[in-house]
Scaffold this motif. Structure first.
Motif, short mmCIF file in Angstrom:
data_model
loop_
_atom_site.label_atom_id
_atom_site.label_comp_id
_atom_site.label_asym_id
_atom_site.label_seq_id
_atom_site.Cartn_x
_atom_site.Cartn_y
_atom_site.Cartn_z
N THR A 389 39.35 44.97 40.66
CA THR A 389 38.57 43.75 40.53
C THR A 389 39.18 42.84 39.48
OG1 THR A 389 36.55 44.95 41.15
CG2 THR A 389 36.27 42.82 40.06
N PHE A 396 33.77 34.73 38.13
CA PHE A 396 34.18 34.63 39.53
C PHE A 396 35.16 35.78 39.78
CE2 PHE A 396 37.27 32.94 42.70
CZ PHE A 396 36.40 32.87 43.78
N SER A 397 35.05 36.44 40.93
CA SER A 397 35.82 37.67 41.11
C SER A 397 36.55 37.73 42.44
CB SER A 397 34.90 38.90 40.99
OG SER A 397 33.96 38.92 42.05
N PHE A 398 37.69 38.38 42.42
CA PHE A 398 38.43 38.84 43.59
C PHE A 398 38.43 40.37 43.52
CE2 PHE A 398 41.70 35.22 44.59
CZ PHE A 398 40.65 34.37 44.92
N ARG A 411 35.43 38.67 48.45
CA ARG A 411 34.84 37.69 47.54
C ARG A 411 33.37 37.56 47.86
NH1 ARG A 411 38.66 32.86 49.19
NH2 ARG A 411 38.39 33.98 51.17
N ARG A 414 31.68 35.48 50.95
CA ARG A 414 32.72 35.13 51.91
C ARG A 414 33.06 36.36 52.75
NH1 ARG A 414 35.59 30.79 49.52
NH2 ARG A 414 36.78 30.60 51.47
#
Length: 549
Positions: A389, A396-398, A411, A414
């Motif tokens: 992560t 805000f994270s990916f 995400r 999404r």
């Protein structure tokens, strides 16, 4: 022919005549108009809701386009008389009403809102000034996020501004100390609407009705009673395999809920550009287009955002409530305004309107002020090297993971996307190769991913280096409560570093990214101590949840 058919035919004839007149004086080429039409109607297929859009330059209307249905129930089309809800784009008019009170000596920008509403935030020592509400630097939490936290779907309610005041009076803390940060919050402008009522002794709708009358915007109104909204209305439609609308029963206004026509918005742009004189003082209109206090924030003024688009200074705002969306872009140095109103969930007016600006301002020019792909290939990284992560400073994270040999990017909010390798340290989205991810190590030895795309500047996220030795994951489990909202938060462990969270009817899967930080849905949770969790949302920060079991 029915009365409705006669009305539509008559309006259509008048529109055609006005458009022919417009073409006769239009300074845009036929080629440019054809390209603008293509942009405007790109998301308006046959038998669909649609769009109303216009361009004003040097105080003159140079382009106007309507397309699609206003209401499937009576087969009415979108025409100049059609009224749209332009949502947050109404904030500029709430601010204009505040400016009139200031000009009349009835209010000062430095006044504390609690001079007028003493039950608000009684434990906060710092002043909460009117200019801070106008510029979203007050720290006041967003009521829509608070309702969401409570499990309420706001647009299914019939709340009014008094309900908002009651909810805010229950809040004892702020997102941050007033004047120290910028964070957009609709609560600010609802409080400003209540303030206008308090000072004027009249309803907000009546005060602004007088304002719009002075401006000659006779089809524009903040609607504080959904049962009395006058048509013709462009009903809002989503598309879930078929066009679907919903009943609008919302009464909160000041932050939005402004119904208007494109023609009224065109008139407003002409007023701003100095083409039309009104009984509203010119100095008030000019002030409404300026920053309030650049030392406080350069991002937001009187209901308007300030920034640069492709290095060109501009003033802008977006509005969105359900499938109603609106965009206004102003390029003061070019005396150019672009307006788009829509009633379709398929349309993205923020993108379309900027495409129109591109056509008028940047065709044939090199305007890229940011990289759209990595400048060079770097050191090789394997797929397993990059899983985990990654976070920005605002959480805000990916999340990168491998499933059955396939690399995925996840995400919040999404769809998961499949990634493919492009080069040693560069990957891209399988179905959209323009979305690229570059992996490098930062100066701390942490893995960093930089995302590139054609429509935005690159941005980076970092995977924290974490020491899990001696950490007990069960410290997070339990039931916690927030006294300001009455919301209970239940956290249970489901797997290694994975949790399930329950708040009212909201259920989230959470992942632990450090021993003290857990991400779940749109929320970030911080473990302050074994009995205290601090919750951050998009527009609510540091909500305190205390353990009850």
């Amino acid at each position: 022919m029915s009365a409705v058919q006669r009305w539509v035919t008559g309006i259509s004839f008048l529109f055609c005549m006005s458009f022919l007149s417009l073409q006769a004086q239009n300074r845009l080429s036929v080629t440019t108009i054809t390209k603008l039409d293509s942009i405007a109607l790109q998301d308006v297929p046959a038998k669909a809701p649609g769009i109303a859009t216009a361009i004003v330059q040097d105080g003159k209307l140079v382009y106007e386009k309507y397309g699609g249905y206003a209401d499937f129930a009576d087969s009415s089309l979108i025409v100049p008389a059609t009224r749209f809800n332009i949502a947050s784009n109404g904030k500029q008019f709430t601010a204009l009403a505040i400016l009139e009170l200031i000009d009349a000596g009835k209010l000062r920008l430095q006044d504390d809102i609690r001079q007028y509403f003493p039950a608000l935030f009684t434990s906060i020592a710092s002043p909460i000034r009117i200019e801070q509400l106008l510029t979203h630097t007050s720290g006041i939490r967003d009521v829509y996020d608070l309702w969401s936290l409570k499990g309420l779907t706001w647009w299914k309610q019939s709340y009014d501004n008094k309900e908002v005041l009651r909810l805010l009076e229950q809040q004892t803390a702020l997102n941050f100390t007033p004047g120290t940060q910028y964070l957009y919050s609709n609560s600010n402008y609802i409080l400003l609407a209540l303030l206008i009522e308090k000072i004027s002794g009249q309803s907000f709708a009546k005060v602004t009705h007088t304002l719009f009358t002075k401006l000659g915007m006779l089809h524009t109104a903040f609607e504080e009673d959904y049962k009395t909204i006058k048509g013709p209305i462009a009903r809002a439609y989503f598309n879930f395999n078929t066009w679907t609308t919903y009943q609008w029963i919302w009464n909160v206004c000041g932050d939005g809920n402004l119904f208007t026509t494109l023609r009224d918005q065109i008139r407003w742009e002409m007023i701003i550009q100095g083409k039309i004189n009104t009984t509203v003082k010119k100095k008030i209109i000019e002030a409404s287009q300026q920053l309030i206090n650049p030392g406080l924030t350069r991002q937001y003024g009187y209901g308007l955002e300030f920034g640069h688009y492709k290095e060109q200074p501009y003033v802008f705002h977006e509005g969105a409530t359900g499938a109603w969306k609106a965009t206004v872009l102003r390029f003061p140095g070019k005396k150019l305004s672009l307006i788009t109103l829509t009633n379709t969930g398929k349309s993205i007016p923020s993108m379309q309107t900027r495409q129109m600006a591109d056509l008028l301002l940047f065709t044939g020019k090199s305007t890229a002020s940011y990289l759209t792909q990595p400048a060079a290939v770097g050191k090789y990284v394997s797929e397993t090297d990059i899983t985990g992560t990654y976070l920005t400073d605002n959480n805000f994270s990916f999340q990168f993971s491998i499933d059955k040999g396939v690399l995925y990017l996840k995400r919040v909010g999404r769809n998961d996307i499949v990634l493919e390798r492009e080069a040693d340290n560069i990957f891209h989205q399988k179905n959209d190769p323009a979305f690229k991810q570059e992996f490098t190590l930062n100066e701390k030895g942490e893995m960093k991913v930089t995302a590139y795309y054609t429509t935005h500047a690159p941005y980076s996220l970092t995977r924290p280096v974490v020491n899990w030795n001696g950490f007990d994951e069960n410290v997070w489990t339990g039931v916690f409560v927030n006294d300001e909202t009455g919301v209970e938060l239940s956290i249970e462990k489901t797997a290694d570093k994975n949790y399930r969270l329950l708040m009212r009817d909201n259920r989230f899967n959470g992942i632990l990214v450090t021993p003290t930080k857990l991400l779940a849905g749109n929320y970030s949770l911080q473990l302050a101590d074994k009995d205290t969790v601090l919750l951050d949302g998009e527009r609510v920060k540091k909500l305190v949840f205390k353990r009850i079991r």
